[in-house]
Design a protein around this motif. Structure first.
Motif, short mmCIF file in Angstrom:
data_model
loop_
_atom_site.label_atom_id
_atom_site.label_comp_id
_atom_site.label_asym_id
_atom_site.label_seq_id
_atom_site.Cartn_x
_atom_site.Cartn_y
_atom_site.Cartn_z
N THR A 35 -32.77 24.99 -13.70
CA THR A 35 -33.65 24.43 -12.67
C THR A 35 -33.10 24.78 -11.30
O THR A 35 -31.89 25.00 -11.13
CB THR A 35 -33.76 22.91 -12.79
N ARG A 36 -33.99 24.84 -10.33
CA ARG A 36 -33.58 25.09 -8.96
C ARG A 36 -33.33 23.79 -8.20
O ARG A 36 -32.79 23.80 -7.09
CB ARG A 36 -34.68 25.91 -8.26
N ARG A 37 -33.72 22.69 -8.78
CA ARG A 37 -33.53 21.40 -8.12
C ARG A 37 -32.04 21.06 -8.05
O ARG A 37 -31.29 21.28 -8.99
CB ARG A 37 -34.28 20.29 -8.84
N PRO A 55 -42.18 24.83 -8.48
CA PRO A 55 -43.17 25.24 -9.48
C PRO A 55 -42.72 26.45 -10.28
O PRO A 55 -41.89 27.24 -9.84
CB PRO A 55 -44.40 25.58 -8.62
N GLY A 56 -43.28 26.60 -11.47
CA GLY A 56 -43.09 27.80 -12.26
C GLY A 56 -41.91 27.81 -13.20
O GLY A 56 -41.69 28.81 -13.90
N GLU A 57 -41.13 26.74 -13.21
CA GLU A 57 -39.98 26.73 -14.11
C GLU A 57 -40.44 26.64 -15.57
O GLU A 57 -41.54 26.16 -15.86
CB GLU A 57 -39.03 25.58 -13.75
N LEU A 294 -37.22 30.67 -13.32
CA LEU A 294 -38.60 31.06 -13.63
C LEU A 294 -38.69 31.86 -14.92
O LEU A 294 -39.78 32.30 -15.30
CB LEU A 294 -39.19 31.87 -12.48
N GLY A 295 -37.54 32.09 -15.57
CA GLY A 295 -37.52 32.84 -16.82
C GLY A 295 -37.27 34.32 -16.65
O GLY A 295 -37.27 35.07 -17.63
#
Length: 404
Positions: A35-37, A55-57, A294-295
């Motif tokens: 995650t980017r959080r 978004p997009g995770e 985002l994969g």
């Protein structure tokens, strides 16, 4: 990753060098940014994270499918990272699913949330290693991390891990603003019973790219390696155990080899060099891989501008064993290096160092790495042949064109 203590041990208790493996048989260590959080705002963050949902995770099902593929592919180790990985909504479900699929499962965290029931759950998963990032003592760390109290919370996380029998390490990113606190960080390791110390050299990616002016100057980098070698010798000789490793500047191996040349006989140095050449230095695109939030799959965590493919639409194993041109070039030995790196007498030891720095600064991934802190004489070049690294001032190009 350069395992300084392990290589120093070879000077005391030699073992046969491992046989080099064909690139096709190598399975990478995968660093997965779940995650980017993140609850912190680190100045050198390569993912430019923040305390918001992005978004997009990957969905829970997409992440589980990726774990199945990684397990079937036989990756030897999986490092769950972020952002702050504990901020992902299904972190513990994913970690629990990952545990039986890989031999080594690690957690890379800022440590501020590891306490109480969260610490209990981390212990229950059975991580082989938890790396906690600290970039100075007290206010220095808090300034780098962008949140007051981050140092105390991280040290609490170290203690909570130790209390539960979890192997824990400190991760420290060296810059000119905190280089002077390296001895204090090593002392903290000793005081807290930390198992491992990881020094990361700054890489020009994310906020680390924006703050590249803070990169440790070469004299500071050399001083830091002198400190680590002195402490590593204590560890290797059993005086004060500590597993010391460094990352993102494979010139560290050459620096240690040069140190050995001054203190050991030729046979010992040749043995050490044989081990280092079997390792091969920088392993981006070969022994290490990255899956971002985002994969997207990258050659390592700092190559965010280059994507091999996406696990949302293809299996990681297929992407990694496909015909991607950049992966093919990164796996070449020797690599098509230029400048000092191409002429260096030790290029078989460091593998050309960290290619992303050369790309960020010059636009050419094969140019010399500007963070190599050894002088020309130390790498077998005439002093007059020193080349000037020209900063890249044009529009950022897709690096793929240089791999055709």
């Amino acid at each position: 990753m350069f395992r300084l203590t392990d290589y120093m041990q070879q000077l005391i208790t030699p073992t046969p060098p491992p046989r080099p493996r064909a690139a096709a048989t190598v399975r990478p260590v995968v660093i997965w940014n779940l995650t980017r959080r993140c609850n912190l705002r680190c100045r050198h963050c390569y993912t430019v994270s923040a305390d918001v949902d992005f978004p997009g995770e990957l969905s829970h099902d997409q992440a589980l499918a990726t774990l199945d593929d990684l397990g079937d592919f036989g990756v030897p180790a999986l490092i769950l990272s972020g952002g702050e990985p504990l901020d992902r909504f299904d972190f513990f479900d994913l970690a629990r699913a990952a545990r039986p699929k890989v031999r080594m499962l690690a957690l890379s965290t800022n440590g501020t949330k590891i306490h109480g029931q969260t610490a209990d759950r981390v212990a229950e998963i059975g991580f082989e290693y938890v790396g906690i990032s600290i970039d100075g003592i007290g206010a220095t760390n808090d300034w780098f991390r962008g949140v007051d109290g981050a140092f105390n919370d991280a040290v609490r996380g170290v203690r909570e891990c130790r209390a539960r029998g979890i192997k824990v390490g400190l991760r420290f990113t060296l810059t000119r603003d905190n280089a002077g606190q390296l001895p204090d960080l090593l002392r903290l390791c000793d005081d807290e019973g930390v198992d491992k110390f990881y020094l990361s050299h700054l890489v020009y990616a994310g906020r680390g790219d924006k703050n590249r002016g803070e990169d440790a100057v070469h004299d500071h980098t050399r001083a830091a390696l002198d400190t680590l070698i002195a402490r590593g010798w204590q560890a290797a000789t059993g005086q004060a155990p500590l597993d010391i490793v460094t990352g993102n500047n494979d010139a560290d191996a050459v620096y240690l080899l040069r140190w050995a040349e001054r203190h050991f006989d030729a046979a010992s140095v040749a043995h050490l060099r044989a081990h280092m050449q079997a390792w091969g230095g920088n392993s981006s695109g070969l022994g290490v891989a990255n899956i971002d939030t985002l994969g997207r799959v990258h050659p390592d965590t700092y190559w965010s501008d280059y994507t091999v493919g996406n696990v949302k639409t293809a299996r990681f194993s297929d992407l990694w064993t496909g015909d991607d041109p950049m992966l093919a070039h990164l796996r070449r030995r020797p690599r098509p290096l230029k400048g000092r790196c191409g002429a260096c007498a030790y290029r078989s030891v460091c593998g050309g160092n960290t290619r992303i720095r050369a790309l960020q600064l010059t636009g050419d991934p094969w140019a010399e790495d500007p963070a190599c802190y050894l002088d020309n004489a130390e790498i077998g070049l005439p002093e007059a042949d020193r080349l000037t690294v020209t900063p890249f001032r044009g529009k950022r190009h897709d690096p793929a064109h240089r791999f055709q």
